[in-house]
Write an enzyme that holds these catalytic residues in place. Sequence first.
Site, PDB file in Angstrom:
ATOM      1  N   ARG A 294       0.859  -1.169   0.000  1.00 42.72           N
ATOM      2  CA  ARG A 294       0.000   0.000   0.000  1.00 42.72           C
ATOM      3  C   ARG A 294       0.903   1.228   0.000  1.00 42.72           C
ATOM      4  O   ARG A 294       1.997   1.202   0.569  1.00 42.72           O
ATOM      5  CB  ARG A 294      -0.900   0.032   1.237  1.00 42.72           C
ATOM      6  CG  ARG A 294      -1.864  -1.137   1.342  1.00 42.72           C
ATOM      7  CD  ARG A 294      -2.683  -1.047   2.628  1.00 42.72           C
ATOM      8  NE  ARG A 294      -3.635  -2.149   2.749  1.00 42.72           N
ATOM      9  CZ  ARG A 294      -3.386  -3.294   3.374  1.00 42.72           C
ATOM     10  NH1 ARG A 294      -2.197  -3.485   3.947  1.00 42.72           N
ATOM     11  NH2 ARG A 294      -4.301  -4.244   3.439  1.00 42.72           N
TER      12      ARG A 294
ATOM     13  N   LYS B 203      -2.393  -2.330   7.821  1.00 43.82           N
ATOM     14  CA  LYS B 203      -3.641  -1.904   8.455  1.00 43.82           C
ATOM     15  C   LYS B 203      -3.833  -2.621   9.786  1.00 43.82           C
ATOM     16  O   LYS B 203      -3.484  -3.783   9.937  1.00 43.82           O
ATOM     17  CB  LYS B 203      -4.839  -2.210   7.538  1.00 43.82           C
ATOM     18  CG  LYS B 203      -4.986  -1.237   6.378  1.00 43.82           C
ATOM     19  CD  LYS B 203      -6.288  -1.494   5.640  1.00 43.82           C
ATOM     20  CE  LYS B 203      -6.513  -0.452   4.549  1.00 43.82           C
ATOM     21  NZ  LYS B 203      -7.788  -0.697   3.824  1.00 43.82           N
TER      22      LYS B 203
ATOM     23  N   HIS C 275      -1.915   3.009  -6.286  1.00 44.99           N
ATOM     24  CA  HIS C 275      -2.831   1.887  -6.089  1.00 44.99           C
ATOM     25  C   HIS C 275      -2.968   1.056  -7.362  1.00 44.99           C
ATOM     26  O   HIS C 275      -3.129  -0.169  -7.307  1.00 44.99           O
ATOM     27  CB  HIS C 275      -4.193   2.393  -5.636  1.00 44.99           C
ATOM     28  CG  HIS C 275      -4.967   1.372  -4.853  1.00 44.99           C
ATOM     29  ND1 HIS C 275      -4.507   0.833  -3.660  1.00 44.99           N
ATOM     30  CD2 HIS C 275      -6.162   0.769  -5.100  1.00 44.99           C
ATOM     31  CE1 HIS C 275      -5.393  -0.045  -3.210  1.00 44.99           C
ATOM     32  NE2 HIS C 275      -6.398  -0.107  -4.062  1.00 44.99           N
TER      33      HIS C 275
ATOM     34  N   ARG D 231      -0.162  -1.280  -7.402  1.00 46.60           N
ATOM     35  CA  ARG D 231      -0.431  -2.393  -6.469  1.00 46.60           C
ATOM     36  C   ARG D 231      -1.316  -3.429  -7.156  1.00 46.60           C
ATOM     37  O   ARG D 231      -1.090  -4.641  -7.026  1.00 46.60           O
ATOM     38  CB  ARG D 231      -1.094  -1.834  -5.210  1.00 46.60           C
ATOM     39  CG  ARG D 231      -1.536  -2.860  -4.172  1.00 46.60           C
ATOM     40  CD  ARG D 231      -1.939  -2.121  -2.907  1.00 46.60           C
ATOM     41  NE  ARG D 231      -2.880  -2.832  -2.068  1.00 46.60           N
ATOM     42  CZ  ARG D 231      -2.530  -3.695  -1.111  1.00 46.60           C
ATOM     43  NH1 ARG D 231      -1.248  -3.971  -0.910  1.00 46.60           N
ATOM     44  NH2 ARG D 231      -3.452  -4.277  -0.356  1.00 46.60           N
TER      45      ARG D 231
ATOM     46  N   HIS E 284      -4.249  -8.599   2.832  1.00 41.67           N
ATOM     47  CA  HIS E 284      -5.699  -8.637   2.972  1.00 41.67           C
ATOM     48  C   HIS E 284      -6.075  -9.590   4.096  1.00 41.67           C
ATOM     49  O   HIS E 284      -5.671 -10.759   4.088  1.00 41.67           O
ATOM     50  CB  HIS E 284      -6.361  -9.119   1.680  1.00 41.67           C
ATOM     51  CG  HIS E 284      -6.306  -8.121   0.568  1.00 41.67           C
ATOM     52  ND1 HIS E 284      -6.507  -8.465  -0.756  1.00 41.67           N
ATOM     53  CD2 HIS E 284      -6.080  -6.782   0.574  1.00 41.67           C
ATOM     54  CE1 HIS E 284      -6.399  -7.385  -1.513  1.00 41.67           C
ATOM     55  NE2 HIS E 284      -6.146  -6.359  -0.724  1.00 41.67           N
TER      56      HIS E 284
ATOM     57  N   TYR F  59      -9.884 -10.132  -7.943  1.00 39.65           N
ATOM     58  CA  TYR F  59      -9.013 -10.545  -9.047  1.00 39.65           C
ATOM     59  C   TYR F  59      -9.402 -11.906  -9.625  1.00 39.65           C
ATOM     60  O   TYR F  59      -8.692 -12.428 -10.486  1.00 39.65           O
ATOM     61  CB  TYR F  59      -7.563 -10.616  -8.561  1.00 39.65           C
ATOM     62  CG  TYR F  59      -7.024  -9.309  -8.044  1.00 39.65           C
ATOM     63  CD1 TYR F  59      -6.644  -8.294  -8.914  1.00 39.65           C
ATOM     64  CD2 TYR F  59      -6.888  -9.087  -6.674  1.00 39.65           C
ATOM     65  CE1 TYR F  59      -6.151  -7.098  -8.445  1.00 39.65           C
ATOM     66  CE2 TYR F  59      -6.388  -7.886  -6.200  1.00 39.65           C
ATOM     67  CZ  TYR F  59      -6.026  -6.891  -7.089  1.00 39.65           C
ATOM     68  OH  TYR F  59      -5.543  -5.699  -6.620  1.00 39.65           O
TER      69      TYR F  59
END
Length: 319
Positions: A162, A186, A263, A266, A289, A298
């Site tokens: 990120r 995150k 992004h 990424r 994730h 995806y």
Amino acid sequence: MAGEKSSDVRLISLFLDMLAAEQGAGVNTLDAYRGDLEDLSGFLTRQKSSFQTADTQTLRDYLDDLDTRGFKSSSVARKLSSTRHLFRFLLSERVRTDDPAAILSGPKRGRALPKVLSIADVDRLLTQAKAATSLPEQSPLQTLRALRLSCLLEILYATGLRVSELVALPLSAARRDARMIVVRGKGNKERLVPLNESSKQAMADYLAALDAVQKEAKKSAAASKWLFPSSGESGHLTRQHFARDLKELAAAAGIAPRLISPHVLRHAFASHLLHNGADLRIVQTLLGHTDISTTQIYTHIVEERLKSLVRDLHPLADK
């Protein structure tokens, strides 16, 4: 109705405390929930209702009100998700004996597929960034900035970080013997991400130039703990600065700047891995994730690859 309003404020606070403590929600996530629930509380107050008394029809009226106010379907869906989470919490905490949001249906919307650069486009960006590091008659500071951008680009495409993780990499990430770097993502969660030789070399070239410029300016190279130091408040390069530099690089490489962002690169990292046979679970881990459903955006790439494999390799496929 002042009592009901203060009760809503208290319940929002309790709900956010739960998200932070039990789910490790970050500041941005908590702010988004707070904004959504304060908006809902304001509507309920105008309807002489509250979190403790609202029924399903009142919540449907709230969704209609969002539509009337011109919110996009994606925003309505997010606010509905916040509402559902809140009322599940209130039910579990026995603040309510029912869940009026359980049967609500939101706007139907397809999940947008991410913009994806081709491998050729990424190669053009990398080549342009590399060429800019050795232009004739540029100052050492201009060369340093070009090496920094090339380094950022190499790391981003090699790791899929990120942008917030990328610009805040510590100086320790540039150890020459490092085959993996620890990334804090995150929710303050850490993960290991592998580096390739190109990204390690780009870091070495950039740091050598940074050291030379700092010595010339009589500054200590060890003064900052960041790999990409800056004189700004954060102490490191900002996301916005990198995004601007990236768009300028895209224009120089003959790629429309509107198609390029950190992004998007990424996404390119993830898409190109999957296209070349990587497992979806591995890509989930590399991207950081928490939930596989986030990575499943995806899936279309995996499906296309499987179709092409069957078409090309199955003995009964049409030739």
